[in-house]
Scaffold this motif. Structure first.
Motif, PDB file in Angstrom:
ATOM      1  N   GLY A   7      -8.298  -2.879 -26.384  1.00  0.00           N
ATOM      2  CA  GLY A   7      -9.763  -2.824 -26.398  1.00  0.00           C
ATOM      3  C   GLY A   7     -10.418  -2.451 -25.089  1.00  0.00           C
ATOM      4  N   GLY A   8      -9.638  -2.371 -23.986  1.00  0.00           N
ATOM      5  CA  GLY A   8     -10.221  -1.943 -22.720  1.00  0.00           C
ATOM      6  C   GLY A   8      -9.675  -2.698 -21.523  1.00  0.00           C
ATOM      7  N   GLY A   9     -10.086  -2.245 -20.336  1.00  0.00           N
ATOM      8  CA  GLY A   9      -9.635  -2.889 -19.107  1.00  0.00           C
ATOM      9  C   GLY A   9     -10.155  -2.158 -17.885  1.00  0.00           C
ATOM     10  N   TYR A  10      -9.660  -2.580 -16.726  1.00  0.00           N
ATOM     11  CA  TYR A  10     -10.141  -2.041 -15.451  1.00  0.00           C
ATOM     12  C   TYR A  10      -8.962  -1.720 -14.531  1.00  0.00           C
ATOM     13  N   ILE A  11      -9.070  -0.588 -13.830  1.00  0.00           N
ATOM     14  CA  ILE A  11      -8.048  -0.182 -12.867  1.00  0.00           C
ATOM     15  C   ILE A  11      -8.723   0.179 -11.550  1.00  0.00           C
ATOM     16  N   LEU A  12      -8.243  -0.437 -10.463  1.00  0.00           N
ATOM     17  CA  LEU A  12      -8.766  -0.176  -9.121  1.00  0.00           C
ATOM     18  C   LEU A  12      -7.645   0.405  -8.273  1.00  0.00           C
ATOM     19  N   ASN A  13      -7.862   1.607  -7.747  1.00  0.00           N
ATOM     20  CA  ASN A  13      -6.864   2.275  -6.915  1.00  0.00           C
ATOM     21  C   ASN A  13      -7.379   2.390  -5.480  1.00  0.00           C
ATOM     22  N   MET A  14      -6.537   2.015  -4.517  1.00  0.00           N
ATOM     23  CA  MET A  14      -6.936   2.050  -3.118  1.00  0.00           C
ATOM     24  C   MET A  14      -6.565   3.391  -2.491  1.00  0.00           C
ATOM     25  N   ALA A  15      -7.582   4.200  -2.216  1.00  0.00           N
ATOM     26  CA  ALA A  15      -7.385   5.458  -1.501  1.00  0.00           C
ATOM     27  C   ALA A  15      -7.622   5.194  -0.016  1.00  0.00           C
ATOM     28  N   SER A  16      -8.212   6.145   0.701  1.00  0.00           N
ATOM     29  CA  SER A  16      -8.454   5.928   2.131  1.00  0.00           C
ATOM     30  C   SER A  16      -9.461   6.936   2.660  1.00  0.00           C
ATOM     31  N   TYR A  17     -10.244   6.483   3.600  1.00  0.00           N
ATOM     32  CA  TYR A  17     -11.206   7.343   4.295  1.00  0.00           C
ATOM     33  C   TYR A  17     -10.496   8.454   5.058  1.00  0.00           C
ATOM     34  N   SER A  18      -9.225   8.244   5.363  1.00  0.00           N
ATOM     35  CA  SER A  18      -8.469   9.216   6.156  1.00  0.00           C
ATOM     36  C   SER A  18      -8.294  10.553   5.456  1.00  0.00           C
ATOM     37  N   MET A  19      -8.587  10.623   4.167  1.00  0.00           N
ATOM     38  CA  MET A  19      -8.434  11.903   3.464  1.00  0.00           C
ATOM     39  C   MET A  19      -9.369  12.967   4.029  1.00  0.00           C
ATOM     40  N   TRP A  20     -10.460  12.531   4.694  1.00  0.00           N
ATOM     41  CA  TRP A  20     -11.386  13.474   5.321  1.00  0.00           C
ATOM     42  C   TRP A  20     -11.049  13.682   6.798  1.00  0.00           C
ATOM     43  N   MET A  21      -9.904  13.171   7.211  1.00  0.00           N
ATOM     44  CA  MET A  21      -9.514  13.254   8.623  1.00  0.00           C
ATOM     45  C   MET A  21      -8.127  13.896   8.739  1.00  0.00           C
ATOM     46  N   PRO A  22      -8.008  15.200   8.528  1.00  0.00           N
ATOM     47  CA  PRO A  22      -6.691  15.865   8.591  1.00  0.00           C
ATOM     48  C   PRO A  22      -6.224  16.014  10.034  1.00  0.00           C
ATOM     49  N   LEU A  23      -5.870  14.888  10.624  1.00  0.00           N
ATOM     50  CA  LEU A  23      -5.508  14.844  12.040  1.00  0.00           C
ATOM     51  C   LEU A  23      -3.992  14.792  12.212  1.00  0.00           C
ATOM     52  N   PRO A  24      -3.485  15.270  13.349  1.00  0.00           N
ATOM     53  CA  PRO A  24      -2.051  15.172  13.619  1.00  0.00           C
ATOM     54  C   PRO A  24      -1.593  13.721  13.578  1.00  0.00           C
ATOM     55  N   GLY A  25      -0.443  13.499  12.992  1.00  0.00           N
ATOM     56  CA  GLY A  25       0.122  12.156  12.932  1.00  0.00           C
ATOM     57  C   GLY A  25      -0.097  11.448  11.613  1.00  0.00           C
TER      58      GLY A  25
END
Length: 262
Positions: A132-150
């Protein structure tokens, strides 16, 4: 009447994962806590059951293995647990050049952030839809907008989590399953290798958030059916700046963060 509302939380033994598990427990959910560290999991279970009076089951496993999602889902079924909420928080932060990183470690992080998250979403969403339904929370990251070395590997895999979650949310909502991705910026945890002193300084000047604050905002977004959240309005202002960061600034960041290389 026995409480049969369950939330499955990966990475629940510390940091944001524990804060989310605690917030869900305060809402009356029993917690199925999954993580790699057995001792921290047991401590998590004692705290949650003691503070909130709910049931806690622990599942100690390496979620970076190829069959981790299927094994976790099977463990829930064997325990008779039907999850109303799934939280994919388990993650590994890495600051290192790809060329200098062992291939086995690369494979493990890709598996944890991409394969395990995707498979858990698929398995639990199917079960939620049938119930009948439910909830899913996935943890991404702000770093996806920071394509930095390392952080090439970390930011790229977290970008997948966000993109997948937003698209999957549009599919799953037709079956009354609500999916939210959260992209936190700096958080005062041991996850990034920051000392406790630096964490306190970061909190004092406002560049870091507490795990509990992130957890509060994340769950509010989830139960309000938002597809994506960046906690902290001010963090959204810096995204255009990161996208057009000049090469000298990139080199400066690289030099200043060299101490975090693993």
């Amino acid at each position: 009447m026995r409480n049969e509302r369950w939330a499955v939380v990966t990475g629940a033994s510390s940091g944001i994962g524990f804060a989310i598990a605690r917030r869900l427990a305060m809402r009356g959910y029993n917690i199925f806590a999954a993580a790699k560290d057995v001792e921290r999991l047991d401590e998590c279970a004692r705290k949650l059951s003691g503070e909130c009076g709910i049931r806690v089951r622990t599942y100690a496993a390496d979620l970076a293995l190829p069959d981790a999602a299927e094994c976790l889902f099977a463990a829930c079924q064997e325990a008779g647990i039907r999850a109303e909420v799934l939280v994919n928080d388990a993650g590994v932060f890495i600051y290192n050049d790809i060329i200098e990183t062992d291939q086995k470690r690369i494979d493990g992080i890709i598996c944890l952030h991409i394969r395990t998250v995707t498979a858990l979403c698929r398995l639990f969403a199917e079960e939620m839809a049938a119930a009948g339904g439910g909830y899913i929370l996935n943890m991404a990251s702000y770093s996806m907008w920071m394509p930095l070395p390392g952080i090439a590997l970390y930011s790229a895999t977290k970008a997948y989590v966000k993109t997948f979650s937003v698209a999957f949310a549009k599919e799953a909502r037709e079956r009354n399953v609500w999916v939210t991705a959260v992209s936190p910026a700096g958080v005062a945890t041991d996850f990034y290798g920051l000392s406790h002193r630096l964490q306190k300084v970061g909190l004092a000047i406002g560049v870091l958030m507490t795990p509990d604050k992130v957890a509060r905002k994340a769950l509010r977004a989830l139960f309000r059916h938002r597809k994506h959240l960046i906690p902290g309005w001010y963090n959204r202002l810096f995204i255009p700046m990161f996208k057009c960061m000049p090469a000298p600034c990139v080199r400066l960041v690289r030099n200043k963060t060299a101490c975090f290389r693993q």
